[in-house]
Design an enzyme around this catalytic site. Structure first.
Site: not given
Lengths: 285, 285, 285, 285
Positions: C202, C228-230
């Site tokens: 995040g 997001l970010d995964e």
């Protein structure tokens, strides 16, 4: 390392004696000034005391710096160098054709990473002239051959003096600076060597590393002295390689290493964090 | 690296020629066996092909290994060494007084980290006898002096042969092995040197490093050869030091480095992951 | 990694079965072609076989690649992607205002470090327009606000398609790409996140890291997915920090980390060394 | 870090005010004592001053330490903790079945790496009893189940108090210490967690890491608090992994990381180099 204030930075060294920390800090305190950071080191074997002290002056910075210098020199009998954080020294970048340290260093100056001003570029080739102009930095093309080396160095010295350069950084400059040049220029010269010194000094270190079959390659930033690759080491780092890597791979991997090691050395130097003693560095980081 | 099955591991090398990968893998496939892992490397300059292939045999492992060896040698014209994952070679540990690699290596053997059996300890001092006995490992105290070196090495060779040792690891053994010993023992000897070779070869490398003012210290595991500190490098690593660190600090920091570099080299060797060629190692990890 | 020849690179994966290495290598051998490098991996738990094989074709590369694809797909029942080393895919760089990854990536493309062509730059700000022009790379300024996001993404898609882009690299692009955009663009998108994921996902990861008091900061390059970010992680690295470092110091130190991690991920991707499976990457390096 | 002298070490912190460095150093100087090392830090945001000062006392060390404590507390209004380098605090090691940190920590105490005395071992299993006895260290087997946890902790507290323990190190102890235990024991408790916190807190971090597909695994040493895995971080490190590594490989590679990170935290703590503030550590190393 924190946000910048107007400070005085002093680097002291001399024979150790009781009370040095107290005397230095008390002088600053009684002046009404405030120590921002202080670090010291003793070389137990040589009985030498080293200190870096940074403080916010209470009055005129130049006057306070001069008074402090007199105090340290005359009353404590120590050697001292001083800098004001608001005065950014002029730096000259020397380069040949290889351009990765050239671009990296210029971009870091532009990004405000260094407490200095990149004043000019000197090169023995004209390959990077167009790039330097895009960056808006004066570029001086001074070819150096065996037969004109002395006069070329004369011209370099003239340019550096005219520009008011206080520090030279050799961004893979492929010419050895003469002992006479180093003496006359009388300012620190930072070189980046593409090996983990003292291993693989001299020419073609990646070829030497490949030949020996080492499992790590390195880069070393050091102050240039009259003896090639033997000056005081400022910073070093390594990266892992394996049997699959050709010399070309080593050169590519080494570029990243050279850039970051060179940048760290320039930063430490311009932040006045380095004291040289006995061909070694005390780095207050 | 995954859970162990009964496998055959072959290390091959020889002049490169088209179809080697195909011929090797097809031999195994047509035998009804299954390749577990295969890795290969070409030295482009020397035109040498290297391969490590590990497979689950379909029939009697010894017979299949022997047949494969004949195929590779006779039909492909390559050199080959073979190992069965179920046969753990006997290892001898040589040590003097310094004990960190001694304890670390023994505990790793006990923890099952190495595909070998620690069969005996040979020392030129009796300092670690009691510790070796607590670990339950035979300890042979064989003093070595200038005047008895040849006969001491004879005795070492006798012991090693009697025990059936296939690999020697020098856990900071402070005696140089003679060229004659290395020839006669005819098995790999792994040494740990406490510097980033080729820097600081020879004695007292931490003192040399401190004197030169380097910013990283290293450790190097290599196969011992008749030329001191110049054998093929297996593994290297470094750790950061600074001006505050005395030689004593370097020695302490270096201990951790020596332990982990030495262990990694022993593991790679006992997993049959190393091919030596031209005084360099190809490490299939 | 060695000097480049004209080669075909294939990435395969599918259920494991005996003889895959043999069948693949024999197909190439019997075609009269020569394997340059081959590497394979088995996911033991999932029983999936992965392979990267690179070879010099004997005939027309496109024809040979197509025939190989048919063989692998039809006869071995595996999924395959293919690339010719002579075809450098077009890459689009997305950027906002922060410029260190922007400069670094462009300079690496210019230096020939990547097997791709930097075809255009897309930005939601015009800050880096002048710099892009100096580099001679088309720059498209497409502002993105909450209210025009859908239409801005439409415009981005149109541009990317027109340019023939095959890969997008997000050089600290401060907008989240919509799931719809990712589906429609249908090409790999590489993002650089300034933390050691999954820690500090995040916004404002350096602030989070400073707040938590960690002793290392990291950077993570991953394929962007709708979450997001995964997405699948390609490469990660860390650097040491201490209590003296402010958030500003973390940001500065992190820049070097972001540049090198991002570059390594782009290099691995453009060298066709990455297979994605189960939200993880198999990286044949 | 250099050879040890008899010194006093003070750790101070409190609201910043001008002249603190001067006042502290002058007190020591005027006492006729000699500062051996001093380091300070300001948290600019919180306006807190932290200092570690180590000096050779001129008179009776205990008297001088007590006088200094009164001065700092009463006149400077700061919090202070003091230690004499000649007093080595007693340490208790808690362990379960996993033994790598157990052996490593004991061997480091034996080698004199830590400024403390390993006084006893407490375990909820008896697996390591024989090994502890070989090392000659008292071993207390105290089983802990859900139903007897409170009484088991009572017994632990009784033992620790009787032994005079001043620090507990959890060498992969697989029980969560209750908030009540931590309050009553009233001494620092150092834990080693096998992940790069805050990533993968809680149980089975290597499984979590493998599942997520990270490219580095880590270890974190921190002070235990009532909130699991959220105490102040002392030291962290990471090591590289790849897609070939199974969970078993991560566990093996992680062992080396856990040992070195744990040891570094114990060393820093026993050298009185750590100040805790705001759930973060200031580490004067």
């Amino acid at each position: 390392m924190s946000e910048k204030k107007e400070t005085i930075v002093a680097l002291l060294h001399g024979p150790d004696q009781p009370g040095l920390v107290s005397q230095v800090s008390s002088w600053i305190f009684h002046r009404g000034s405030n120590i921002f950071h202080a670090d010291q080191h003793k070389d137990e074997a040589a009985n030498i005391f080293f200190q870096r002290v940074e403080w916010s002056p209470s009055g005129d910075p130049k006057k306070e710096a001069a008074d402090f210098k007199a105090f340290v020199h005359d009353e404590l009998g120590m050697e001292i160098s001083l800098a004001l954080s608001t005065e950014h020294p002029k730096v000259a970048l020397f380069v040949s054709k290889i351009d990765h340290c050239f671009h990296d260093t210029i971009l870091r100056f532009r990004a405000g990473e260094f407490a200095g001003e990149l004043a000019c570029i000197i090169s023995n080739h004209d390959h990077l002239k167009a790039d330097a102009e895009k960056y808006g930095i004066p570029f001086h093309y001074l070819p150096v051959k065996a037969e004109n080396k002395a006069s070329a160095e004369e011209e370099q010295l003239r340019l550096l003096q005219k520009t008011g350069v206080k520090c030279i950084v050799l961004a893979r400059y492929m010419q050895v600076l003469s002992a006479r040049f180093l003496t006359e220029v009388a300012c620190p010269v930072i070189n980046i060597h593409h090996s983990f010194l003292p291993a693989f000094a001299g020419g073609k270190p990646y070829h030497q590393a490949h030949q020996r079959g080492v499992k790590l390659i390195g880069a070393t930033a050091h102050y240039a002295t009259a003896t090639l690759d033997e000056g005081p080491i400022i910073h070093q780092d390594v990266t892992r390689i394996n049997h699959r890597n050709s010399v070309a791979d080593l050169i590519r991997k080494g570029r990243d290493l050279e850039k970051s090691v060179f940048a760290q050395a320039i930063r430490l130097h311009l932040d006045n964090r380095i004291l040289v003693y006995n061909n070694k560095t005390v780095v207050f980081d």
